[in-house]
Design a protein around this motif. Structure first.
Motif: not given
Lengths: 671, 189, 317
Positions: B46, B66-67, B70, B87, B90, B94
């Motif tokens: 992140p 990455t997202p 999560c 969070t 993220m 997305k």
């Protein structure tokens, strides 16, 4: 009123004000305010050019009142009052309008609004200044004695400087010995000289100095008075040892059967007895009885120390005593507390045995500490083969303390060296940014790099004993992102040292309140000016030095101790100090003698004159707070410089229409 | 008022995230990357992603996995020394990746879409239907393994075959339709 | 003291794959003397899926429940699922914190003739309700069958601990551990007590999910846990249903049953395992339950202080 001639000066303060407020327009518009004879704008009013302009205008244009619209009075009221005084004008016929903090800085995106507000503030100041009266400062004598609160290195330094100059000092320390945190350390960065070797001579000097009265195991309970004439009540906690008989021979603590964990000097790493002297080089050398843990005080039986004391110095019946001190100035050097690492549970301190704090490690590595300087795990015997040092624990973290604790980078580097020197272990440092900023510090960092310490750039996420692979079994696993490679790393080690941050003392707020100083957002004591007046406070006669003002290392603490002493010596040598004449006064002919003001006054400055049945203000004790003025049911108490007329005029002034056109006026030539 | 065209990528990420302004305060300390339980599988931590957002690397950021790794456990969020709502960022990334059609590994999106399809239709999630539909479309080869697990679930009375619905589906659908309309117009929080 | 009745939001999972949790909640509530009254026509909270796709509809979906609960006159909403709890709690909190968000959400709700004023409904997790409202002292008096000899790992998971802790700590909560001790069981040290179970990872990236599941089960097993106790149907599902898949991936053979906290509480209250849905789990819980002894285990001897060892930090109360 027509004979009054007001001069108005609007300051650009470079771009600080002029970047937002249309200062030329404000100055033009001010010509329309009552009795304004001169109105100008100027790049920097505080520079000599600006001050000279005020002085010359007073002489040439016969100005009777001055208004400067610039920064905060905290900053430059004194400056401009000085200019008035030099031109022969009473300084209390000057008024300041703060158009920087109150206009340009708070409304940076609203130029028109900020300009309107500046005009209203200037108008308020002009209306007010016309009502102001000449006042004369109060001259008070300065007592030559100084109180130093806190016997760490900063307090010791301040006390020695003043005492060496020939003036008496009372050095009050809460613990049984002076020495502070520095006495707990083994080595000092960046030179690695022994802390005790450089500290104990100073402690001894402070203890033996004819001008220093040591009051250890004592706490200040009450402070009254004002600069030059403070009265301070100190509670001398009962040592239960007669200092006039005790020789410090040590028989008592050798015989004492009660062992407790020493959470203060040994940082919880070692034990002491119920009657104890915190460390061998303690000053004074006398022990104290910890009555909360002493078997005699808990059960009524024991008295072994009394039995064995060769000089019969034990006094079980000793009680706390109070001493009242008269002092002219005060230095607060109350130091810091170490951050409680349990507040970051993911680092496991208190749960995982081999996680230590920096202060614990100081005791571990100290030759006079519980392991005699051997670096070992919590079991007391095993040497670590790998050690991780975690930076920024309780610092640079909005969940705990937002500020940088300033010393941890360097103390961590010191630990790197000590661990490697004593155990040969591989050392890993987990850091966010390295900040070795003072003389010789960067070089010390390079030396540690040379010695083979690993530096991993990443704030540690957590420390766990949950192993994921065989090589992690039985180890502490330090989990962090190595931000320089952008990957998670799990580093198994035997020992973790948390470089815990520095915090204000738990009782800092209470102490600040008692001495009339402020605490900033971080809770440390607030200095008068962060750059230009770092050891004075907003209360005349009260100075601050060392880590109670903000995290700092030993050299900076010593410098501040000495600086506070120099400031105080200057005041002592002047013998007198001028106090603001902003005081309350009671019109005794109209006083009903109801005595409401007597009880309201927070400074006990109002007394009741029985024979006349009236109340009277002692101007030396009065701080001009205005409480009595508001409380008086007959409205016959006046606060000088804050009279009813002055306040009402100020309100009238701030409410004028600021959208009127600037008037025609005769041009004044530039001076 | 700025329109979305005037905003940089960084500004849009901030604007679409409640409390997103804190992103500007990132110290690049790596507390998030170190705390992430799925961090090992991410192509960027992140923290790395935040530096890339700063550098306006929109394409790379929206293509990052990455997202999607999560797990919404909030470990990074509670540990972040600058209190950045990581969070939630993220989630924003997305959403932006889907809108940009940028995400190259669509499993997670499809899972979410299938799940939400049931919710939008009936107001409740539907486990059996989710597993069947998602895996049938996207991982047909897994169906045998999952079929065994499904049978085990059924045997334990943990997998009803008939979906449940809420009573006032119309009300829910009206609310969601309106929310989608507002979201489509929303360029600025 | 506990209320007579709480407005209850069961969430989708408790209606199908986590029946066991639902029946144990109901029976435990009855045994403890309060009612869980299901709110009318609640809808799915969207889990973690909806926020990934479209933020505003995701908030609106959750807010419909809050608005309807408020219309029913509820000032509290009790939620047994951690994911539902998080979504409901977070939506309420963020609507209060960000007025623009509240405005947009209410604009959407208006299409269904609803409105929600943030702060109206206090969202609570069932475990917090039982521990705070009834309390350990009262619970202790209700125990008829103490869980002597049972070693439990208190698994809090993420979403009741973070981002807004309803327990004592986001990192290392101990409240549920204290509950187990009240029930007569032993709470084992459990470093991964708030480590994530992987959520939907087991579905979309199985190996990532299985690795997380494996870490948790391994840590509990190594600390001697007879069972892991959870407060969330998602955690239970992952750790239970995929435990064998995780075992296969890592070549291990852990068989740690995963129970809901109301199941162990119910056992201690004297309820029958079948009334608590025990038997629906993949990893059989009966071997663990059969370990429960009639008599308390002998008190461990106080260890003598090791003369050489350094003292541990003194913990505050």
């Amino acid at each position: 009123m027509s004979d009054k001639r007001v001069g108005v000066y609007v300051c650009h303060c470079g771009h600080n004000i002029a970047g937002t407020v249309d200062v030329e327009h404000v100055a033009e518009w001010a010509w329309g305010l009552p009795n304004v004879a001169v109105s100008r704008d100027c790049q920097f009013m505080c520079a000599s050019l600006g001050q000279d302009m005020i002085e010359e205008d007073i002489r040439e244009h016969g100005l009777t009142h001055i208004v400067v619209a610039s920064c905060s009075p905290h900053m430059h009221e004194k400056t401009f009052r000085g200019a008035c005084e030099r031109a022969g004008l009473n300084p209390y016929l000057f008024e300041m309008a703060n158009i920087r903090e109150h206009a340009s800085w708070v409304h940076p995106h609203d130029k028109d609004g900020a300009t309107d507000k500046a005009k209203a503030l200037v108008s308020a100041a002009v209306h007010r200044v016309l009502q102001q009266q000449p006042l004369e400062p109060l001259q008070v004598d300065i007592r030559p004695e100084t109180l130093v609160v806190g016997g760490g290195i900063a307090g010791i330094q301040a006390a020695l400087e003043i005492a060496d100059a020939g003036f008496p000092v009372y050095l009050v320390e809460r613990e049984p010995s002076i020495g502070g945190h520095m006495a707990q350390f083994d080595k000092t960065f960046p030179t690695l000289d022994c802390a005790a070797c450089i500290l104990t001579p100073k402690m001894f000097d402070a203890g033996a100095h004819p001008n220093i009265t040591l009051l250890t195991y004592s706490e200040v309970e009450q402070v009254d008075g004002y600069v030059g004439n403070f009265t301070v009540r100190v509670r001398r906690k009962a040592r239960h040892v007669d200092e006039s008989l005790c020789t410090g021979c040590g028989t008592c603590w050798e015989k004492c059967p009660k062992k407790v964990i020493d959470t203060v000097f040994e940082a919880g790493m070692g034990y002491r007895t119920a009657i104890y002297r915190p460390f061998p080089q303690a000053v004074p050398k006398y022990p104290v009885i910890d009555t909360e843990n002493c078997t005699y005080y808990q059960t009524g039986k024991c008295k072994i120390c009394e039995k064995f004391c060769p000089t019969e110095a034990i006094r079980f019946d000793m009680e706390d005593e109070y001493v009242d001190l008269e002092v002219g100035n005060i230095v607060l050097a109350t130091g810091y507390d170490i951050f409680d690492a349990r507040r970051i549970p993911q680092y496991g301190y208190g749960r995982l045995a081999n996680v230590f704090t920096s202060l614990e490690f100081e005791r571990l590595t100290n030759a006079a500490g519980p392991t005699e300087g051997k670096v070992v795990l919590r079991d007391g015997v095993t040497e670590p083969r790998s050690v991780a040092i975690i930076h920024c624990v309780g610092s640079r973290d909005k969940n705990t303390n937002e500020y940088c604790s300033a010393i941890c980078c360097m103390s961590s580097l010191k630990f790197d060296h000590l661990v490697m020197e004593k155990t040969g272990a591989q050392v890993y440092n987990f850091y966010i940014d390295m900040r070795p900023i003072h003389k010789g510090y960067e070089e010390f960092y390079h030396r540690i790099l040379d010695e083979g310490t690993q530096f991993i750039r990443g704030r540690v996420a957590e420390i766990t004993d949950a192993a994921h692979s065989p090589e992690e079994e039985g180890k502490l696993i330090v989990i962090a992102e190595d931000t320089l490679i952008g990957r998670q790393r799990r580093v198994p080690v035997d020992m973790v040292i948390l470089a815990a941050g520095l915090e204000p003392r738990a009782d800092a707020q209470g102490v600040a309140h008692m001495f009339g100083v402020g605490c900033g957002d971080s809770g440390f004591f607030t200095e008068r000016h962060p750059k230009l007046d770092p050891v004075a406070t907003m209360t005349e006669g009260v100075y601050i030095a060392g880590a109670c003002q903000g995290p700092k290392d030993i050299p900076d603490s010593v410098a501040q101790g000495a600086a506070a002493a120099a400031r105080i010596l200057g005041v002592i040598f002047r013998k007198q100090v001028a106090l603001e004449p902003i005081r309350a006064s009671i019109d005794e002919s109209r006083c009903s003698g109801c005595r409401i003001c007597n009880t309201m006054c927070p400074y006990n400055a109002i007394s009741f004159i029985e024979e006349l049945s009236v109340s009277r203000v002692n101007p030396a004790l009065c701080k001009g707070c205005g409480t009595c003025v508001a409380a008086c049911p007959s409205q016959i108490i006046t606060g000088a410089h804050f009279t009813f007329e002055q306040i009402m005029a100020e309100i009238d002034g701030i409410l004028v229409d600021v959208h009127t056109a600037p008037p025609e006026h005769t041009a004044v030539e530039a001076v | 008022m700025k329109t979305s065209q005037d905003l940089t990528f960084h500004d849009r990420v901030v604007a679409l995230t409640p409390g997103g302004e804190a992103l500007e305060q990132c110290l690049q300390c790596g507390s998030c990357g170190g705390s992430c339980p799925a961090g090992a599988d991410m192509d960027h931590t992140p923290r790395g992603l935040f530096a890339m957002i700063r550098a306006e690397m929109e394409d790379e950021v929206l293509r990052s996995n990455t997202p999607w790794y999560c797990v919404s456990c909030y470990a990074c969020t509670t540990r972040c020394p600058q209190q950045i709502p990581i969070t939630d960022i993220m989630y924003t990334l997305k959403q932006m990746a889907i809108q940009a059609g940028h995400y190259d590994h669509p499993h997670a999106t499809k899972f979410s879409e299938t799940f939400i399809g049931f919710v939008e239709q009936r107001g409740r999630s539907f486990e059996a239907g989710l597993a069947t539909r998602y895996h049938l479309y996207h991982h047909p080869t897994d169906m045998v393994r999952l079929g065994m697990m499904g049978l085990n679930m059924l045997r334990r009375n943990r997998l009803p075959l008939r979906p449940k619905s809420i009573r006032e589906v119309d009300q829910l659908q009206a609310i969601l339709a309106e929310a989608k309309a507002i979201a489509a117009k929303e360029t600025y929080r | 003291m506990t209320r007579q009745a709480y407005t209850y939001y069961p969430g989708c999972s408790l209606q199908h794959r986590s029946h066991a949790y639902e029946s144990s909640n109901r029976n435990v509530a009855q045994a403890l003397g309060f009612d869980l009254v299901e709110m009318d026509d609640w809808n799915c909270c969207g889990a973690t899926e909806y926020f990934s796709l479209n933020r505003l509809p995701a908030y609106a979906l959750v807010a419909r429940n809050l608005a309807r609960a408020a219309n029913e006159g509820a000032d509290e909403l009790v939620v047994p699922c951690s994911a539902c709890f998080l979504n409901l709690h977070k939506t309420d909190k963020q609507m209060a914190q960000y007025p623009d968000l509240a405005r947009s959400v209410n604009q959407a709700l208006a299409a269904g003739d609803l409105h929600y004023t943030p702060g109206t409904v206090r969202v609570r997790h069932l475990v917090e309700v039982i521990i705070s409202d009834i309390g350990f002292t009262e619970l202790a008096t209700r125990i008829t069958r103490p869980l002597y000899g049972l070693k439990l790992a208190a698994y809090y998971g993420c979403l009741i601990a973070r981002p807004d802790s309803i327990f004592d700590s986001t990192e290392h909560p101990t409240t549920m551990d204290r509950l187990f001790e009240v029930l007569g069981a032993e709470s084992v040290p459990f470093a991964l007590k708030t480590f994530c179970c992987g959520g939907h990872m087991a579905q979309i990236s199985a190996e990532t999910g299985f690795e997380m599941i494996h870490k948790i089960v391994k840590n509990a097993a190594e600390n001697g846990a007879d069972a892991i106790v959870t407060v969330c149907p998602m955690c239970q599902l992952n750790l239970d249903v995929y435990q064998n898949s995780a075992n296969k991936l890592f070549d291990t053979d852990y068989q740690v049953p995963i129970l809901f906290f109301t199941q162990v509480l119910g056992l201690a209250l004297g309820l029958k395992p079948s009334d608590l849905g025990i038997g629906q789990e993949f990893v059989d819980a009966m071997p663990a339950i059969n370990k429960i002894s009639e008599v308390p285990p002998p008190k461990p001897k106080r260890e003598r202080r090791d003369k050489q060892a350094l003292p541990m930090p003194v913990m505050p109360e």
